[in-house]
Design a protein around this motif. Structure first.
Motif, PDB file in Angstrom:
ATOM      1  N   ALA A   1      -8.560  -3.766   4.793  1.00 20.41           N
ATOM      2  CA  ALA A   1      -8.143  -4.181   6.135  1.00 20.41           C
ATOM      3  C   ALA A   1      -8.901  -5.427   6.578  1.00 20.41           C
ATOM      4  CB  ALA A   1      -8.367  -3.039   7.124  1.00 20.41           C
ATOM      5  N   THR A   2     -10.167  -5.518   6.228  1.00 18.67           N
ATOM      6  CA  THR A   2     -10.959  -6.704   6.580  1.00 18.67           C
ATOM      7  C   THR A   2     -10.406  -7.948   5.886  1.00 18.67           C
ATOM      8  OG1 THR A   2     -12.941  -5.351   6.862  1.00 18.67           O
ATOM      9  CG2 THR A   2     -13.260  -7.719   6.531  1.00 18.67           C
ATOM     10  N   ALA A   3      -9.987  -7.771   4.630  1.00 20.92           N
ATOM     11  CA  ALA A   3      -9.526  -8.914   3.843  1.00 20.92           C
ATOM     12  C   ALA A   3      -8.088  -9.303   4.162  1.00 20.92           C
ATOM     13  CB  ALA A   3      -9.666  -8.614   2.355  1.00 20.92           C
ATOM     14  N   PHE A   4      -7.235  -8.313   4.460  1.00 24.70           N
ATOM     15  CA  PHE A   4      -5.800  -8.596   4.572  1.00 24.70           C
ATOM     16  C   PHE A   4      -5.190  -8.168   5.907  1.00 24.70           C
ATOM     17  CE2 PHE A   4      -6.796  -7.877   0.064  1.00 24.70           C
ATOM     18  CZ  PHE A   4      -6.455  -9.115  -0.453  1.00 24.70           C
ATOM     19  N   GLY A   5      -6.006  -7.677   6.844  1.00 23.22           N
ATOM     20  CA  GLY A   5      -5.523  -7.444   8.191  1.00 23.22           C
ATOM     21  C   GLY A   5      -5.140  -6.022   8.523  1.00 23.22           C
ATOM     22  N   GLN A   6      -4.739  -5.204   7.548  1.00 27.64           N
ATOM     23  CA  GLN A   6      -4.377  -3.812   7.816  1.00 27.64           C
ATOM     24  C   GLN A   6      -4.498  -3.006   6.531  1.00 27.64           C
ATOM     25  OE1 GLN A   6      -0.317  -3.753   9.175  1.00 27.64           O
ATOM     26  NE2 GLN A   6       0.475  -4.833   7.388  1.00 27.64           N
ATOM     27  N   HIS A   7      -4.789  -1.703   6.698  1.00 29.25           N
ATOM     28  CA  HIS A   7      -4.927  -0.867   5.506  1.00 29.25           C
ATOM     29  C   HIS A   7      -3.770   0.117   5.332  1.00 29.25           C
ATOM     30  CE1 HIS A   7      -6.186   2.084   8.420  1.00 29.25           C
ATOM     31  NE2 HIS A   7      -7.369   1.520   8.625  1.00 29.25           N
ATOM     32  N   ASP A   8      -2.933   0.298   6.352  1.00 31.08           N
ATOM     33  CA  ASP A   8      -1.762   1.176   6.268  1.00 31.08           C
ATOM     34  C   ASP A   8      -2.140   2.576   5.781  1.00 31.08           C
ATOM     35  OD1 ASP A   8       0.245  -0.444   7.237  1.00 31.08           O
ATOM     36  OD2 ASP A   8       0.685  -1.353   5.299  1.00 31.08           O
ATOM     37  N   LEU A   9      -3.309   3.063   6.170  1.00 31.75           N
ATOM     38  CA  LEU A   9      -3.779   4.347   5.666  1.00 31.75           C
ATOM     39  C   LEU A   9      -2.850   5.492   6.066  1.00 31.75           C
ATOM     40  CD1 LEU A   9      -5.902   6.021   4.201  1.00 31.75           C
ATOM     41  CD2 LEU A   9      -7.228   6.082   6.329  1.00 31.75           C
TER      42      LEU A   9
ATOM     43  N   MET B   1     -10.120  -4.032  -6.740  1.00 27.99           N
ATOM     44  CA  MET B   1      -9.860  -2.807  -6.000  1.00 27.99           C
ATOM     45  C   MET B   1     -10.711  -2.788  -4.727  1.00 27.99           C
ATOM     46  SD  MET B   1      -7.647  -1.422  -7.983  1.00 27.99           S
ATOM     47  CE  MET B   1      -7.092  -1.859  -9.632  1.00 27.99           C
ATOM     48  N   TYR B   2     -10.119  -2.309  -3.632  1.00 22.09           N
ATOM     49  CA  TYR B   2     -10.803  -2.270  -2.343  1.00 22.09           C
ATOM     50  C   TYR B   2     -10.805  -0.845  -1.795  1.00 22.09           C
ATOM     51  CZ  TYR B   2      -9.925  -7.360  -2.254  1.00 22.09           C
ATOM     52  OH  TYR B   2      -9.870  -8.692  -2.551  1.00 22.09           O
ATOM     53  N   SER B   3     -11.740  -0.582  -0.889  1.00 25.27           N
ATOM     54  CA  SER B   3     -11.627   0.603  -0.044  1.00 25.27           C
ATOM     55  C   SER B   3     -10.649   0.270   1.068  1.00 25.27           C
ATOM     56  CB  SER B   3     -12.991   0.963   0.533  1.00 25.27           C
ATOM     57  OG  SER B   3     -13.414  -0.042   1.452  1.00 25.27           O
ATOM     58  N   PRO B   4     -10.083   1.279   1.742  1.00 25.46           N
ATOM     59  CA  PRO B   4      -9.151   0.970   2.832  1.00 25.46           C
ATOM     60  C   PRO B   4      -9.749   0.053   3.901  1.00 25.46           C
ATOM     61  CG  PRO B   4      -8.963   3.275   2.236  1.00 25.46           C
ATOM     62  CD  PRO B   4     -10.117   2.723   1.449  1.00 25.46           C
ATOM     63  N   SER B   5     -11.029   0.279   4.254  1.00 25.78           N
ATOM     64  CA  SER B   5     -11.638  -0.546   5.309  1.00 25.78           C
ATOM     65  C   SER B   5     -11.847  -1.990   4.844  1.00 25.78           C
ATOM     66  CB  SER B   5     -12.975   0.065   5.740  1.00 25.78           C
ATOM     67  OG  SER B   5     -13.855   0.165   4.635  1.00 25.78           O
ATOM     68  N   SER B   6     -12.324  -2.172   3.616  1.00 23.87           N
ATOM     69  CA  SER B   6     -12.530  -3.536   3.123  1.00 23.87           C
ATOM     70  C   SER B   6     -11.197  -4.243   2.894  1.00 23.87           C
ATOM     71  CB  SER B   6     -13.354  -3.514   1.833  1.00 23.87           C
ATOM     72  OG  SER B   6     -12.709  -2.753   0.817  1.00 23.87           O
TER      73      SER B   6
ATOM     74  N   VAL C   1       0.813  -1.220   0.000  1.00 23.76           N
ATOM     75  CA  VAL C   1       0.000   0.000   0.000  1.00 23.76           C
ATOM     76  C   VAL C   1       0.848   1.273   0.000  1.00 23.76           C
ATOM     77  CG1 VAL C   1      -1.667   1.343   1.338  1.00 23.76           C
ATOM     78  CG2 VAL C   1      -2.015  -1.120   1.005  1.00 23.76           C
ATOM     79  N   PRO C   2       1.868   1.412   0.869  1.00 22.71           N
ATOM     80  CA  PRO C   2       2.683   2.631   0.834  1.00 22.71           C
ATOM     81  C   PRO C   2       3.420   2.831  -0.497  1.00 22.71           C
ATOM     82  CG  PRO C   2       3.018   1.445   2.893  1.00 22.71           C
ATOM     83  CD  PRO C   2       2.248   0.534   1.984  1.00 22.71           C
TER      84      PRO C   2
ATOM     85  N   ARG D   1      -4.202   1.301 -12.188  1.00 25.82           N
ATOM     86  CA  ARG D   1      -3.371   0.224 -11.653  1.00 25.82           C
ATOM     87  C   ARG D   1      -2.554   0.663 -10.442  1.00 25.82           C
ATOM     88  NH1 ARG D   1      -4.705  -4.557 -11.910  1.00 25.82           N
ATOM     89  NH2 ARG D   1      -2.606  -4.984 -11.171  1.00 25.82           N
ATOM     90  N   LEU D   2      -2.630   1.945 -10.087  1.00 22.47           N
ATOM     91  CA  LEU D   2      -1.837   2.459  -8.977  1.00 22.47           C
ATOM     92  C   LEU D   2      -2.662   2.682  -7.709  1.00 22.47           C
ATOM     93  CD1 LEU D   2       0.502   5.070 -10.742  1.00 22.47           C
ATOM     94  CD2 LEU D   2       0.903   2.648 -10.302  1.00 22.47           C
ATOM     95  N   TRP D   3      -3.940   2.331  -7.741  1.00 27.70           N
ATOM     96  CA  TRP D   3      -4.748   2.463  -6.531  1.00 27.70           C
ATOM     97  C   TRP D   3      -4.102   1.640  -5.416  1.00 27.70           C
ATOM     98  CZ3 TRP D   3      -7.976   5.359  -4.117  1.00 27.70           C
ATOM     99  CH2 TRP D   3      -8.761   4.870  -3.064  1.00 27.70           C
ATOM    100  N   PRO D   4      -3.806   2.260  -4.262  1.00 30.38           N
ATOM    101  CA  PRO D   4      -3.019   1.551  -3.229  1.00 30.38           C
ATOM    102  C   PRO D   4      -3.663   0.283  -2.700  1.00 30.38           C
ATOM    103  CG  PRO D   4      -3.012   3.916  -2.830  1.00 30.38           C
ATOM    104  CD  PRO D   4      -4.006   3.678  -3.923  1.00 30.38           C
ATOM    105  N   TRP D   5      -4.993   0.271  -2.562  1.00 30.54           N
ATOM    106  CA  TRP D   5      -5.644  -0.877  -1.933  1.00 30.54           C
ATOM    107  C   TRP D   5      -6.213  -1.791  -3.025  1.00 30.54           C
ATOM    108  CZ3 TRP D   5      -5.950   4.175  -0.310  1.00 30.54           C
ATOM    109  CH2 TRP D   5      -5.317   4.436   0.917  1.00 30.54           C
ATOM    110  N   GLN D   6      -5.351  -2.667  -3.516  1.00 26.99           N
ATOM    111  CA  GLN D   6      -5.739  -3.564  -4.600  1.00 26.99           C
ATOM    112  C   GLN D   6      -5.082  -4.924  -4.379  1.00 26.99           C
ATOM    113  OE1 GLN D   6      -3.344  -3.260  -8.353  1.00 26.99           O
ATOM    114  NE2 GLN D   6      -2.978  -1.162  -7.653  1.00 26.99           N
TER     115      GLN D   6
END
Length: 306
Positions: A255-263, A248-253, A96-97, A238-243
Motif C-alpha cells: 500500500a505504501t508503494a502503490f497506494g492500496q493493498h486491497d486486503l 514480494m511485499y507485505s500488504p502494508s508495504s 491483488v484480488p 508466484r501467486l503471492w497477491p502483493w507482488q
C-alpha cells in the motif's frame, strides 16, 4: 452431463492459462483429468495416422478420445475468449484480488493432492525437489533479446511443455526467456512464417512431452505425483497477491508503494475461490453423476514403484 463436466473443467483451465504464472495443467491435475488428457494427447501417434489415412475415422476418434478433447478444448477456448480482456484489465489495474483468487483455488485443493500420494522418504525428497524447481523458475527475471527464426520453434516446444506441466506457466516461461514480446508481435503483425515455426514447436513439444509424462505416470505413479505436487506448491511463490515483478511485499508495504493493498477484497476473492474449487471438486455430485476421483489412482496392474 459428463460432457458438461469436461467443458466446465476446460473453462477452469482456460481461465488459469490467461494469467501469466498460472498453469492450466495445474487445474487439470487438481480436477482429476490430467492422466486422461495426457493419454488423449499421446494417442496422436502412428496408429492414429494409420486410421486417418485408411479413412477409419470412427476408430481414430475413439483412439484419441476425441469427444473428451473437443469438450475440454471448447471450454478452454470459451474461457480464454470470454475472460481474457477482463482478467487482463484486472491484472493491470487490480492484480491483488486476482492473485488472491488463484491462491484460494490451489490451497483448497492442496490437502487432496497431498493425500493422493502414498508417501515415503524418497517421495518426500521428490516433493521437496519439485518445490525448489518451481521456486527457482518463479525467481527468474524477464530478459529481452532479438531472436533468430529458429528460436521460435524452440520457444514453442518449451512453452507448450510448461503449459501441460502443473505449476509452470507457459506464458511465464516465454516471458523470462525473452520470447513473449516477439511472439505477441508475430501474432499482431500476422507473421505467418514465424507463427508456423512457433506452432510446429508447440506440436512437437506437446506430443513428445506428453509421451514422457505418460510413461512416468505409468511406471512411477506415486513418485511422479509427489514431484508434480511439489511443483504446484512451489509455484505458489508466484501467486503471492502483493507482488510487483520479482519483488514480494507485505500488504502494508504494498500500500505504501502503490497506494492500496486491497486486503478486504483479496479476502473476499480468496473465500469465493474456496467455494468455487469445492464446487469443481464435487462437480460430479452436483451434476448428479458419479465419476473419477480428484486425482486418479494407478490402474490395475500399474506400477507405483520409484
Amino acid at each position: 452431463m459428463t460432457y458438461l463436466q469436461w467443458m466446465i473443467k476446460g473453462m477452469a483451465m482456460g481461465a488459469a492459462d490467461v494469467v501469466p504464472g498460472v498453469s492450466g495443467g495445474t487445474l487439470a491435475f487438481i480436477l482429476g483429468i490430467y492422466d486422461r488428457l495426457l493419454n488423449a494427447i499421446s494417442a496422436i501417434n502412428l496408429q492414429a495416422l494409420q486410421y486417418l489415412f485408411k479413412g477409419r475415422f470412427r476408430q481414430l476418434w475413439q483412439h484419441i478420445d476425441g469427444t473428451f478433447l473437443v469438450c475440454l478444448f471448447a471450454g478452454i477456448l470459451c474461457s480464454i475468449f470470454s475472460l481474457a480482456s477482463i482478467i487482463g484489465w484486472l491484472l493491470e489495474h487490480r492484480p491483488v484480488p486476482v492473485w488472491a483468487f488463484f491462491n484460494g483455488l490451489i490451497l483448497t485443493a492442496l490437502p487432496l493432492l497431498l493425500r493422493s500420494v502414498n508417501w515415503s522418504l524418497w517421495r518426500g525428497v521428490l516433493f521437496a525437489m519439485g518445490i525448489l524447481f518451481a521456486v527457482g523458475i518463479g525467481m527468474l527475471a524477464p530478459v529481452q533479446l532479438q531472436p533468430a527464426s529458429w528460436m521460435f520453434f524452440i520457444a514453442g516446444a518449451i512453452a507448450i511443455c510448461a503449459m501441460i506441466l502443473p505449476g509452470i506457466s507457459g506464458s511465464f516461461i516465454l516471458l523470462v526467456s525473452g520470447m513473449y514480446a516477439p511472439v505477441i508481435l508475430a501474432v499482431r503483425e500476422l507473421q505467418f512464417g514465424i507463427l508456423l515455426l512457433f506452432a510446429s514447436g508447440c506440436i512437437i513439444g506437446l506430443l513428445s512431452f506428453s509421451h514422457f509424462l505418460k510413461w512416468l505416470l505409468q511406471r512411477y505413479h506415486d513418485a511422479t505425483l509427489a514431484l508434480l505436487t511439489g511443483v504446484v506448491v512451489g509455484a505458489m511463490y508466484r501467486l503471492w497477491p502483493w507482488q510487483q515483478g520479482t519483488t514480494m511485499y507485505s500488504p502494508s508495504s504494498y500500500a505504501t508503494a502503490f497506494g492500496q493493498h486491497d486486503l478486504l477484497l483479496a479476502l473476499v476473492c480468496f473465500t469465493v475461490a474456496i467455494g468455487v474449487m469445492l464446487a469443481l471438486l464435487n462437480l460430479e455430485k452436483l451434476l448428479g453423476k458419479e465419476a473419477g476421483s480428484a486425482v486418479q489412482q494407478p490402474a490395475a496392474g500399474q506400477s507405483t514403484k520409484e
